[in-house]
Each structure stands twice: as structure tokens, then as C-alpha cells.
Write an enzyme that holds these catalytic residues in place. Sequence first.
Site, short mmCIF file in Angstrom:
data_model
loop_
_atom_site.label_atom_id
_atom_site.label_comp_id
_atom_site.label_asym_id
_atom_site.label_seq_id
_atom_site.Cartn_x
_atom_site.Cartn_y
_atom_site.Cartn_z
CG HIS A 9 -0.20 -0.05 2.51
ND1 HIS A 9 0.42 1.04 3.07
CD2 HIS A 9 0.02 -1.08 3.36
CE1 HIS A 9 0.99 0.70 4.21
NE2 HIS A 9 0.76 -0.59 4.41
CD GLU A 86 -9.92 -13.07 -1.65
OE1 GLU A 86 -10.40 -13.72 -0.69
OE2 GLU A 86 -10.43 -13.03 -2.78
#
Length: 204
Positions: A9, A86
Site C-alpha cells: 500500500h 480479499e
Amino acid sequence: MVRVKIIRHSERLDYTNPLYWLICFGHYWADSPLTKHGYEIAKKKGKELAESGFNPKYIYTSPYSRTMATATEIKTVFPNSHLVIEYLLAEYQPYFKHKINLYPDGIPTEFNGQETEFNYPETKSKFRERVEFIITKLIENNDEDIVIVTHGELLKVYIDYIQSIYPDLLLDSKVTPYLTTLSFEFDKKRDMIIEESVNIDFSN
């Protein structure tokens, strides 16, 4: 052949400006958003992927605010891609299960609607099993380019996994800056990662 990009990220607010995070947020400690700069460089990463000829059909993301925001910025460059949350791409949770904005009672451990053997908190060995399981499943379910947006610890584990398969590769998993990208091609006919395709881009 499936081309895979596993991306950490972008820049998180709590590490960059902890006082601001403490005053303005301070609820779900495991679920920091991105900084303004984090949004900008995440979109830049998406543009770089597009310029390299990469075109993901699916962008998979862990359910944390910082990973979903990173994935969303990348998706703006690929409007035809599908964004999928997910669960098993979640951060390493060795001490307690993380409570986040999307799942305040803890992150589910299902895959494809079915409960798995994984739970939180988890040992390092179970974390490795989880990482290998979910990435294997995502590759199995796809025949086109995919992006996986996740966390630094998960990225380190999968880099070490590839290193164990190909010991002659010189892969560094010690440090994974924001938006570190692990790339490889997976040959589904031979059921293997192509050694020559493995690359780590540490730039952001």
C-alpha cells in the site's frame, strides 16, 4: 501465462503524522488511511503500470483503509478492471485480531464464500501458510494480468517464498518501502513461476 503484480500500500497517515492521527482519528488503530501524498503516488503507480503495458482484469485488495484506497487510485487508471476485496490478504496479526472500519469485530477468514483453517491471532508459520494459500488461489482463478494490493509483511513473506524456490536469485525482502512492487509471470501449464520474470521495484 498470468502476469502478477503484488504491491504494498501507499504512504499511511499514522506513521507520517502520528499526532494528527491520534487527535483526528484514534479509533481503529490498525486501520490508518493514506496521506494526501499517498493518494498521489498510488495513482502515479497505476500510470506506471499502464505505461509498461500491464492491464489487470482484477485488482485484489486487503480490506484495510490504506490498501483499499491504494487499489482505488490504481483502478482510476484501469476503469475496466474489477476491484475485489480479499480477506486473506490482511496484515500479519500475531497478537490480536485487527478491528478495522470495514470489519469492526475482526476480519473474516473466508475464501470464495467458504470458511478456511486460518484465524487470528496467528503464528508466523500460519501467516506464511495463509500468504501462500491466497496468492496461489488468486493465480489459479485467473488467466489474465492481476494486481494484488496488500501489506509489507505479506510482501516479504512471498519474496522469501520465491527465494526458496530459486535460491540463485538475489532478492531483498528486508525492507519494502511504500508501493514496493513484486512482479512475476506464472506459467499455468507448467504450474510454476518463471524465474527470469521475477523483479522487485522499490520505487514509489
